[in-house]
Structures are given as C-alpha cells and as structure tokens.
Design an enzyme around this catalytic site. Structure first.
Site, PDB file in Angstrom:
ATOM      1  N   LEU A  33       0.794  -1.238  -0.169  1.00 36.13           N
ATOM      2  CA  LEU A  33       0.073   0.083   0.024  1.00 36.13           C
ATOM      3  C   LEU A  33       0.681   1.207   0.032  1.00 36.13           C
ATOM      4  O   LEU A  33       1.974   1.299   0.653  1.00 36.13           O
ATOM      5  CB  LEU A  33      -0.945  -0.031   1.249  1.00 36.13           C
ATOM      6  CG  LEU A  33      -1.821  -1.203   1.565  1.00 36.13           C
ATOM      7  CD1 LEU A  33      -2.643  -1.051   2.560  1.00 36.13           C
ATOM      8  CD2 LEU A  33      -2.818  -1.549   0.106  1.00 36.13           C
ATOM      9  N   HIS A  37      -3.396   4.434  -2.589  1.00 34.67           N
ATOM     10  CA  HIS A  37      -4.254   3.662  -1.872  1.00 34.67           C
ATOM     11  C   HIS A  37      -4.949   4.487  -0.685  1.00 34.67           C
ATOM     12  O   HIS A  37      -6.287   4.321  -0.438  1.00 34.67           O
ATOM     13  CB  HIS A  37      -3.714   2.190  -1.353  1.00 34.67           C
ATOM     14  CG  HIS A  37      -3.297   1.243  -2.405  1.00 34.67           C
ATOM     15  ND1 HIS A  37      -1.880   1.041  -2.590  1.00 34.67           N
ATOM     16  CD2 HIS A  37      -3.801   0.587  -3.009  1.00 34.67           C
ATOM     17  CE1 HIS A  37      -1.659   0.072  -3.309  1.00 34.67           C
ATOM     18  NE2 HIS A  37      -2.762  -0.125  -3.904  1.00 34.67           N
ATOM     19  N   ASP A 151      -5.202   2.902 -13.370  1.00 33.47           N
ATOM     20  CA  ASP A 151      -5.655   1.872 -14.060  1.00 33.47           C
ATOM     21  C   ASP A 151      -6.890   2.191 -14.948  1.00 33.47           C
ATOM     22  O   ASP A 151      -7.956   1.431 -14.417  1.00 33.47           O
ATOM     23  CB  ASP A 151      -5.709   0.791 -13.348  1.00 33.47           C
ATOM     24  CG  ASP A 151      -4.473   0.228 -12.705  1.00 33.47           C
ATOM     25  OD1 ASP A 151      -3.710  -0.377 -13.718  1.00 33.47           O
ATOM     26  OD2 ASP A 151      -4.329   0.569 -11.496  1.00 33.47           O
TER      27      ASP A 151
HETATM   28  O1  PAF Z   1      -5.780  -2.565  -9.310  1.00 29.70           O
HETATM   29  C1  PAF Z   1      -5.609  -3.436  -8.669  1.00 29.70           C
HETATM   30  O2  PAF Z   1      -4.691  -3.477  -7.568  1.00 29.70           O
HETATM   31  C2  PAF Z   1      -6.140  -5.059  -8.833  1.00 29.70           C
HETATM   32  O3  PAF Z   1      -6.177  -4.914 -10.317  1.00 29.70           O
HETATM   33  C3  PAF Z   1      -7.243  -5.289  -8.199  1.00 29.70           C
HETATM   34  C4  PAF Z   1      -8.621  -4.264  -8.732  1.00 29.70           C
HETATM   35  C5  PAF Z   1      -7.055  -5.066  -6.750  1.00 29.70           C
HETATM   36  C6  PAF Z   1      -8.115  -6.626  -8.642  1.00 29.70           C
HETATM   37  O4  PAF Z   1      -7.000  -7.688  -8.309  1.00 29.70           O
END
Ligand code: PAF
Length: 283
Positions: A33, A37, A151
C-alpha cells in the site's frame, strides 16, 4: 481493525452491519500500500459507515509468472498503514479461499474494451481482474467500491462489468495520486533501482508535453513524437503510447470536439512495467 481470512467469517460480520443499514465502502488492493491507496481509503471513509480493504495478489491477472512472484508483498507494513487510515476491516484471503483448487478466470465480454491497450499486451489480464473483482463484490456486496484512474482501462472495464452483470455497487473512480516529481504512485515503483526511480518522472513529463501538443497536432504525429522520445532512452523501453477515446478506449484517428480523450502509456524499466495516463481535453 478486524482481519478476516475466511469469506464465511466476513459474511457473518457483514450480515450484522447490513442489518443495521450501515453502508459499506470497499477498496480492493493487491497490497504494498502507498499514498494512492490511502487516498482511496480516505474517500471511502468519508462516504461510508464501514470501510473494507482487501489485500489479495490475484494470480489469474498476471500473464507472466515472474511478475506475480516479484510483486511486492509487505503485509506487516500494510496493516500499520491500514490502522493509521482507520480502516475498519481487512480481508486477506488465501488463493485457496478464493479459487479453491481451480485457479482459473471466468471469460468476460467487456464489449471490446478488453482488446485495447493493456489487453493487447497482457493476455487474459482483464478476465483475471473481472473474476477477482466480481468474486469480491459477491462476498462483500459493498455499496461503493473505489478504484484509481491510473488503471483507467481497468476502471472502465469494471464499470462495464457492473453494468452488464447488474451488480448493485457504485463504482467510484479516483484521481491519480502522484509523487512530488510527478511519477504516478504504484506498488511496482518500489522495485525501481535508484537510477530508474530518479529518471521515472520522464514518463509523466512526456504525457504532459503530449497534452500541450494535442492542442495543435494530430494523434498520429504526437504518437510518433513520443515513440521517438523513448527510442534512445537509456533506461526505459516504450511498450505503447496511444491517444484514445475515454469511453470506447479506441485509438483515435481524428479529433471530435464532443468527445473526451486521454493519452495512455506503458513503459518497461527492465522487467518492471509502469503505466500512466492523462486527460487531454476538457469538455
Ligand atoms: O488494481 C489492482 O490493484 C487490482 O487489479 C485489483 C483491482 C485489486 C484486482 O486484483
């Protein structure tokens, strides 16, 4: 913070939470993390009664075994970070708990979103992401789930999945969190050598310059310019750069003033893959 390893225990806890009509915010992660996050957790804390974070390094979304093995694992530090962020629940299941003996993905149809960008280079990646996120949604049944825009393709695909499968959760996309020098925060950044880390802001700088060029130049010219910028770079190899429509994620040929566009980039520093993106126009 309560830690659950078993879905059945988490479900019993959640029955109680839901009986009292308390809202649940969910932040799925693969651990290691960082402040990106934390910003998702903060948002979730603000808008929900209970926040659940999952840490699960999902094997089915890795197309390369070495990448899965090298993915940073920092559980003890993650727990400290989560406590400090006032996270209510950590769900930390084993691979067996999630997949039993059958570590394979479901096959999804994301209406073509899965074939663009990351989909061209990471075989089966989005089937893996869809499988784990859907499974976690089925276990937790959150009111809201939080994903970072770094992402961006993943975020659009999850929105598509939720829509197509009529899953009752609001998907919240959150702005990219950057280091002071502009590098997008990522768990993979910890694997960079000091030299690579020092040079890595070049990726975001290139995106920002592409955004300026987007005002006057066409997508093809900008793409060629970026490819050239990386051609002789001593530390980074460009995997792709593309300018795409935010909705369809298709690479654009011509600009349409009613559409939103983003530039997307994937770069290798040896075997470490970094991605980033930037909004190019505001409507
Ligand atoms: O973005 C991420 O960390 C991963 O692709 C997720 C969404 C936790 C799924 O494993």
């Amino acid at each position: 913070m309560i830690i659950f390893n078993k879905k059945s225990d988490l479900k019993v806890y959640l029955q109680n939470i839901k009986a009292y009509k308390r809202s649940v915010g969910f932040v799925p992660t693969m651990g290691a993390l960082h402040n990106g996050h934390l910003s998702l957790i903060k948002k979730a804390k603000k808008n929900n009664d209970i926040v659940i974070v999952s840490i699960f390094v999902n094997p089915t979304q890795f197309d390369k075994k070495e990448d899965l093995l090298k993915y940073p694992k920092t559980l003890e530090n993650d727990k400290i970070v989560l406590e400090s962020a006032d996270c209510d629940v950590l769900f930390y299941p084993s691979v067996k708990e999630i997949y039993n003996e059958n570590v394979v993905s479901e096959t999804f149809d994301f209406d073509g979103l899965e074939h663009q960008m990351e989909g061209k280079f990471r075989n089966g990646h989005f089937n893996g992401v869809g499988t784990i996120v859907k499974t976690l949604f089925e276990i937790i049944e959150p009111d809201r789930a939080y994903f970072g825009q770094k992402d961006f393709q993943q975020l659009q695909i999850i929105k598509k999945m939720v829509n197509k499968h009529r899953i009752n959760v609001k998907i919240k996309g959150c702005a990219i969190f950057r280091e002071e020098d502009g590098l997008a925060m990522s768990s993979r950044n910890t694997r960079l050598t000091p030299e690579q880390r020092e040079a890595a802001p070049f990726i975001y700088k290139t995106l920002k310059r592409a955004r300026i060029k987007f005002g006057t130049e066409n997508a093809d010219t900008i793409t060629k310019w970026v490819e050239n910028e990386f051609k002789n770079h001593p530390l980074f190899t460009l995997e792709y750069f593309t300018i795409a429509d935010e909705k369809s994620l298709e690479t654009i040929q011509n600009k349409d003033s009613s559409k939103k566009y983003r530039a997307f980039i994937a770069v290798f520093a040896e075997d470490i893959r970094l991605i980033d993106n930037i909004r190019l126009n505001n409507l």
